[in-house]
Design a protein around this motif. Sequence first.
Motif, PDB file in Angstrom:
ATOM      1  N   GLU A 150      -9.623  34.944  43.008  1.00 40.28           N
ATOM      2  CA  GLU A 150      -8.967  35.182  44.296  1.00 40.28           C
ATOM      3  C   GLU A 150      -7.546  35.696  44.101  1.00 40.28           C
ATOM      4  OE1 GLU A 150      -9.159  32.040  47.101  1.00 40.28           O
ATOM      5  OE2 GLU A 150     -11.349  31.911  47.085  1.00 40.28           O
ATOM      6  N   ALA A 151      -6.822  35.118  43.157  1.00 37.90           N
ATOM      7  CA  ALA A 151      -5.441  35.556  42.917  1.00 37.90           C
ATOM      8  C   ALA A 151      -5.408  36.985  42.399  1.00 37.90           C
ATOM      9  CB  ALA A 151      -4.757  34.612  41.934  1.00 37.90           C
ATOM     10  N   LEU A 152      -6.323  37.317  41.503  1.00 39.29           N
ATOM     11  CA  LEU A 152      -6.364  38.672  40.949  1.00 39.29           C
ATOM     12  C   LEU A 152      -6.675  39.688  42.043  1.00 39.29           C
ATOM     13  CD1 LEU A 152      -6.393  40.646  38.534  1.00 39.29           C
ATOM     14  CD2 LEU A 152      -8.832  40.100  38.256  1.00 39.29           C
ATOM     15  N   ALA A 153      -7.663  39.402  42.887  1.00 37.36           N
ATOM     16  CA  ALA A 153      -8.022  40.334  43.955  1.00 37.36           C
ATOM     17  C   ALA A 153      -6.885  40.485  44.961  1.00 37.36           C
ATOM     18  CB  ALA A 153      -9.296  39.864  44.651  1.00 37.36           C
ATOM     19  N   ALA A 154      -6.201  39.373  45.259  1.00 36.76           N
ATOM     20  CA  ALA A 154      -5.074  39.455  46.188  1.00 36.76           C
ATOM     21  C   ALA A 154      -3.957  40.310  45.606  1.00 36.76           C
ATOM     22  CB  ALA A 154      -4.562  38.048  46.504  1.00 36.76           C
ATOM     23  N   ARG A 155      -3.743  40.212  44.308  1.00 38.42           N
ATOM     24  CA  ARG A 155      -2.646  40.936  43.659  1.00 38.42           C
ATOM     25  C   ARG A 155      -2.987  42.415  43.454  1.00 38.42           C
ATOM     26  NH1 ARG A 155      -2.405  37.751  39.831  1.00 38.42           N
ATOM     27  NH2 ARG A 155      -3.543  38.877  38.196  1.00 38.42           N
ATOM     28  N   GLU A 156      -4.179  42.695  42.944  1.00 41.30           N
ATOM     29  CA  GLU A 156      -4.539  44.072  42.585  1.00 41.30           C
ATOM     30  C   GLU A 156      -5.129  44.859  43.744  1.00 41.30           C
ATOM     31  OE1 GLU A 156      -3.763  45.564  39.927  1.00 41.30           O
ATOM     32  OE2 GLU A 156      -3.152  43.887  38.646  1.00 41.30           O
ATOM     33  N   LEU A 157      -5.837  44.185  44.647  1.00 38.87           N
ATOM     34  CA  LEU A 157      -6.530  44.880  45.730  1.00 38.87           C
ATOM     35  C   LEU A 157      -5.907  44.622  47.093  1.00 38.87           C
ATOM     36  CD1 LEU A 157     -10.195  44.138  44.559  1.00 38.87           C
ATOM     37  CD2 LEU A 157      -8.741  46.093  43.970  1.00 38.87           C
ATOM     38  N   LEU A 158      -4.883  43.759  47.143  1.00 36.13           N
ATOM     39  CA  LEU A 158      -4.132  43.480  48.372  1.00 36.13           C
ATOM     40  C   LEU A 158      -5.036  42.956  49.483  1.00 36.13           C
ATOM     41  CD1 LEU A 158      -1.767  46.598  48.370  1.00 36.13           C
ATOM     42  CD2 LEU A 158      -1.390  44.347  47.329  1.00 36.13           C
ATOM     43  N   VAL A 159      -5.883  41.988  49.131  1.00 36.72           N
ATOM     44  CA  VAL A 159      -6.795  41.410  50.116  1.00 36.72           C
ATOM     45  C   VAL A 159      -6.343  39.999  50.462  1.00 36.72           C
ATOM     46  CG1 VAL A 159      -8.705  42.772  49.207  1.00 36.72           C
ATOM     47  CG2 VAL A 159      -8.353  40.420  48.382  1.00 36.72           C
ATOM     48  N   GLU A 160      -6.895  39.471  51.551  1.00 39.74           N
ATOM     49  CA  GLU A 160      -6.664  38.086  51.938  1.00 39.74           C
ATOM     50  C   GLU A 160      -8.008  37.357  51.988  1.00 39.74           C
ATOM     51  OE1 GLU A 160      -4.418  37.604  55.487  1.00 39.74           O
ATOM     52  OE2 GLU A 160      -2.771  38.901  54.816  1.00 39.74           O
ATOM     53  N   TRP A 161      -7.989  36.104  51.555  1.00 36.37           N
ATOM     54  CA  TRP A 161      -9.195  35.289  51.510  1.00 36.37           C
ATOM     55  C   TRP A 161      -9.171  34.250  52.626  1.00 36.37           C
ATOM     56  CZ3 TRP A 161     -13.019  36.194  47.877  1.00 36.37           C
ATOM     57  CH2 TRP A 161     -12.679  37.073  46.824  1.00 36.37           C
ATOM     58  N   GLY A 162     -10.354  33.891  53.104  1.00 36.46           N
ATOM     59  CA  GLY A 162     -10.458  32.850  54.109  1.00 36.46           C
ATOM     60  C   GLY A 162     -11.918  32.530  54.376  1.00 36.46           C
ATOM     61  N   GLU A 163     -12.151  31.554  55.249  1.00 32.58           N
ATOM     62  CA  GLU A 163     -13.512  31.184  55.638  1.00 32.58           C
ATOM     63  C   GLU A 163     -13.943  32.057  56.818  1.00 32.58           C
ATOM     64  OE1 GLU A 163     -13.601  27.055  56.530  1.00 32.58           O
ATOM     65  OE2 GLU A 163     -13.281  26.424  54.438  1.00 32.58           O
ATOM     66  N   PRO A 164     -14.957  32.894  56.645  1.00 33.48           N
ATOM     67  CA  PRO A 164     -15.425  33.713  57.776  1.00 33.48           C
ATOM     68  C   PRO A 164     -15.897  32.855  58.944  1.00 33.48           C
ATOM     69  CG  PRO A 164     -16.366  34.475  55.701  1.00 33.48           C
ATOM     70  CD  PRO A 164     -15.714  33.164  55.404  1.00 33.48           C
ATOM     71  N   ARG A 165     -16.450  31.695  58.635  1.00 37.25           N
ATOM     72  CA  ARG A 165     -16.900  30.728  59.635  1.00 37.25           C
ATOM     73  C   ARG A 165     -16.504  29.340  59.142  1.00 37.25           C
ATOM     74  NH1 ARG A 165     -20.180  34.226  57.984  1.00 37.25           N
ATOM     75  NH2 ARG A 165     -21.052  32.758  56.481  1.00 37.25           N
ATOM     76  N   PRO A 166     -16.304  28.387  60.037  1.00 38.35           N
ATOM     77  CA  PRO A 166     -15.908  27.047  59.593  1.00 38.35           C
ATOM     78  C   PRO A 166     -16.898  26.474  58.583  1.00 38.35           C
ATOM     79  CG  PRO A 166     -15.633  27.241  61.962  1.00 38.35           C
ATOM     80  CD  PRO A 166     -16.342  28.486  61.511  1.00 38.35           C
ATOM     81  N   GLY A 167     -16.370  26.045  57.450  1.00 37.95           N
ATOM     82  CA  GLY A 167     -17.202  25.454  56.410  1.00 37.95           C
ATOM     83  C   GLY A 167     -17.802  26.437  55.447  1.00 37.95           C
ATOM     84  N   ALA A 168     -17.738  27.741  55.747  1.00 32.69           N
ATOM     85  CA  ALA A 168     -18.404  28.741  54.917  1.00 32.69           C
ATOM     86  C   ALA A 168     -17.647  28.976  53.616  1.00 32.69           C
ATOM     87  CB  ALA A 168     -18.535  30.058  55.686  1.00 32.69           C
ATOM     88  N   GLU A 169     -18.325  29.587  52.664  1.00 34.44           N
ATOM     89  CA  GLU A 169     -17.706  29.995  51.411  1.00 34.44           C
ATOM     90  C   GLU A 169     -16.594  31.000  51.699  1.00 34.44           C
ATOM     91  OE1 GLU A 169     -17.252  31.252  47.223  1.00 34.44           O
ATOM     92  OE2 GLU A 169     -17.179  29.507  48.520  1.00 34.44           O
TER      93      GLU A 169
END
Length: 261
Positions: free
Chosen positions: A159-178
């Motif tokens: 997640e850290a690598l993708a946020a740094r190199e690809l400028l993305v944000e991570w989160g739960e698309p739905r409550p409880g989801a991966e």
Amino acid sequence: MTAMPVLGRYGDTHVAPAVLFDVDDPSAIPPQGSIDVQFRVPVSLSAMLDGMAQADLRPELNAWGHGYSALVSRLLTNVQETGGYAITHGDTAMPARLELAAVIETAVPGFDQHRWHCHVYVGPTATTLHDGERRPTARAALARKMSSLAYPFYKREVEALAARELLVEWGEPRPGAEREIVDPPWHEHVGANDRGICDGPWGRLGDVVLPDEIHLRSCAEAEVQIQRDRAAGYTSEPDWRAVRAEAWTWPAGGVTGRAQR
């Protein structure tokens, strides 16, 4: 079934692993009985990388590839430090120097889109640190440690690598989801959330370990339970992140063995 006793103090396994085989030698192959620990990336990230490849964004893909290779090198150290045990007397696991090698692949048979993952091959035997003897690798202890310790490390690093190199944000698309990539909304491009099981370049050589399996199952169960609770009118919800964190410590009996598709 009684859990295998795991002996040793914290830090005893913090040694450099040995090399299982030369991954750059076309004639080399992991020995039969090697354990194939497959670390997979979230499907939304694979979908994004697939889209980048179709758009011919080579500099961005190269930057990601170099970063992921460095991540896998760090992962080998983590696998040794968390899972470096061999069977000594009876069913006792003692600190040992593992023999490791890693291969990165971008595809899994049966999927049209990319499915980025790496195979960490663990040798069937390891060298115990207290007497230097070669003994069978502690497979059950390894599987548990990969689920509870190595995978959380890998997940954070990805997640850290993708946020740094690809400028993305991570989160739960739905409550409880991966957790998936929610900005840009690549989670919307995820169809089947199946990460797949890969035979690897040399086919099945022995046991397959999927360190993310317990986590993914707990996410799916949490998502379903939250939906049921909301439909039933419940207004309060348990802390599913804490539940999933505890799930990583459960016995990994269903994770090892010859995994089936």
